[in-house]
Scaffold this active site. Structure first.
Site, PDB file in Angstrom:
ATOM      1  N   ASN A   4    -116.923 -37.252 -19.080  1.00  8.25           N
ATOM      2  CA  ASN A   4    -117.096 -37.943 -17.670  1.00  8.25           C
ATOM      3  C   ASN A   4    -115.969 -38.159 -16.980  1.00  8.25           C
ATOM      4  OD1 ASN A   4    -116.121 -39.919 -19.332  1.00  8.25           O
ATOM      5  ND2 ASN A   4    -117.682 -41.629 -19.011  1.00  8.25           N
ATOM      6  N   GLU A  32    -104.304 -51.553 -23.225  1.00  8.79           N
ATOM      7  CA  GLU A  32    -104.464 -50.234 -23.159  1.00  8.79           C
ATOM      8  C   GLU A  32    -103.046 -49.716 -22.468  1.00  8.79           C
ATOM      9  OE1 GLU A  32    -109.097 -50.169 -22.454  1.00  8.79           O
ATOM     10  OE2 GLU A  32    -107.961 -49.218 -20.868  1.00  8.79           O
ATOM     11  N   ARG A  78    -116.201 -39.323 -11.107  1.00  9.21           N
ATOM     12  CA  ARG A  78    -117.433 -38.752 -12.033  1.00  9.21           C
ATOM     13  C   ARG A  78    -118.362 -37.892 -11.557  1.00  9.21           C
ATOM     14  NH1 ARG A  78    -117.148 -44.107 -15.985  1.00  9.21           N
ATOM     15  NH2 ARG A  78    -115.679 -43.405 -17.561  1.00  9.21           N
ATOM     16  N   HIS A 112    -111.176 -42.161 -17.872  1.00 12.36           N
ATOM     17  CA  HIS A 112    -111.131 -43.414 -18.268  1.00 12.36           C
ATOM     18  C   HIS A 112    -110.347 -44.540 -17.247  1.00 12.36           C
ATOM     19  CE1 HIS A 112    -110.922 -47.061 -21.169  1.00 12.36           C
ATOM     20  NE2 HIS A 112    -109.619 -46.975 -20.552  1.00 12.36           N
ATOM     21  N   TYR A 160    -110.120 -46.704 -28.853  1.00 10.03           N
ATOM     22  CA  TYR A 160    -111.630 -47.157 -28.700  1.00 10.03           C
ATOM     23  C   TYR A 160    -112.091 -47.928 -29.863  1.00 10.03           C
ATOM     24  CZ  TYR A 160    -112.410 -43.930 -24.476  1.00 10.03           C
ATOM     25  OH  TYR A 160    -112.325 -43.383 -23.334  1.00 10.03           O
ATOM     26  N   LYS A 201    -109.435 -37.176 -19.164  1.00 10.16           N
ATOM     27  CA  LYS A 201    -110.113 -36.614 -20.260  1.00 10.16           C
ATOM     28  C   LYS A 201    -109.901 -35.251 -20.466  1.00 10.16           C
ATOM     29  CE  LYS A 201    -113.104 -40.858 -20.704  1.00 10.16           C
ATOM     30  NZ  LYS A 201    -114.362 -41.385 -21.045  1.00 10.16           N
TER      31      LYS A 201
END
Ligand code: ADP
Ligand code: MG
Length: 144
Positions: free
Chosen positions: A114, A128, A104, A117, A51, A11
């Site tokens: 965090n 996905e 994390r 994913h 999402y 992320k």
């Protein structure tokens, strides 16, 4: 156990921390194989699409702002039981509750920022992975 593929996203918070290599190193050290990878900048619209399952959650606006705030690195990981193994390697959603040894714990900040994913089920992985990777980009799989 069977060979599975799962979608990983490094992320924007982890990319900003210069942790792309650190995360990929943890993934590879855990025995998962990176079979496709690229850096992308998600638009707000793409983040909302990715999402969509969370569209009714109170944090949806914040989450999609965050995910479109900078570049991410998306990867397809492969291995025996890869989906659960990657979830275990990531740790729980809230980085502050993540045990030592998880991605994390090392690179996350809180419940939103965090670091990573990972698909949560075979059904999620099946939607996905093609969200980010074309059949052409996935052609080389299983030849590593
Ligand atoms: P996970 O990524 O562990 O599967 P979820 O699917 O529940 O977690 O949530 C998706 C993402 O939304 C999380 O990784 C996190 O970035 C963000 N998120 C989850 N819960 C919250 C929350 N309570 N407040 C802000 N952001 C959240
Ligand atoms: Mg999830």
């Amino acid at each position: 156990m069977s060979t599975q593929q799962t979608l990983s996203i490094i992320k924007p918070d982890a990319v900003a921390k210069n942790a792309i290599g650190g995360v990929l190193h943890m993934i590879e050290s855990a025995g998962l194989r990176v079979v496709a990878t690229k850096m992308v900048a998600m638009s707000k619209f793409q983040a909302e699409g990715f999402y969509a399952v969370h569209s009714e959650r109170p944090f949806f606006g914040e989450l999609t702002d965050f995910m479109s705030s900078g570049c991410v690195v998306v990867s397809v990981l492969e291995g025996d039981n890869a989906i659960q193994r990657y979830r275990d390697l990531m740790g729980p959603t809230n980085s502050n509750e993540a045990p030592e040894g998880t991605i994390r714990a090392k690179y996350g900040t809180d419940i939103q920022a965090n670091a990573v994913h990972g698909s949560d089920s075979p059904e999620s992985a099946a939607t996905e992975i093609p969200f980010f990777f074309s059949a052409h980009e996935l052609r080389g799989l299983n030849h590593g």
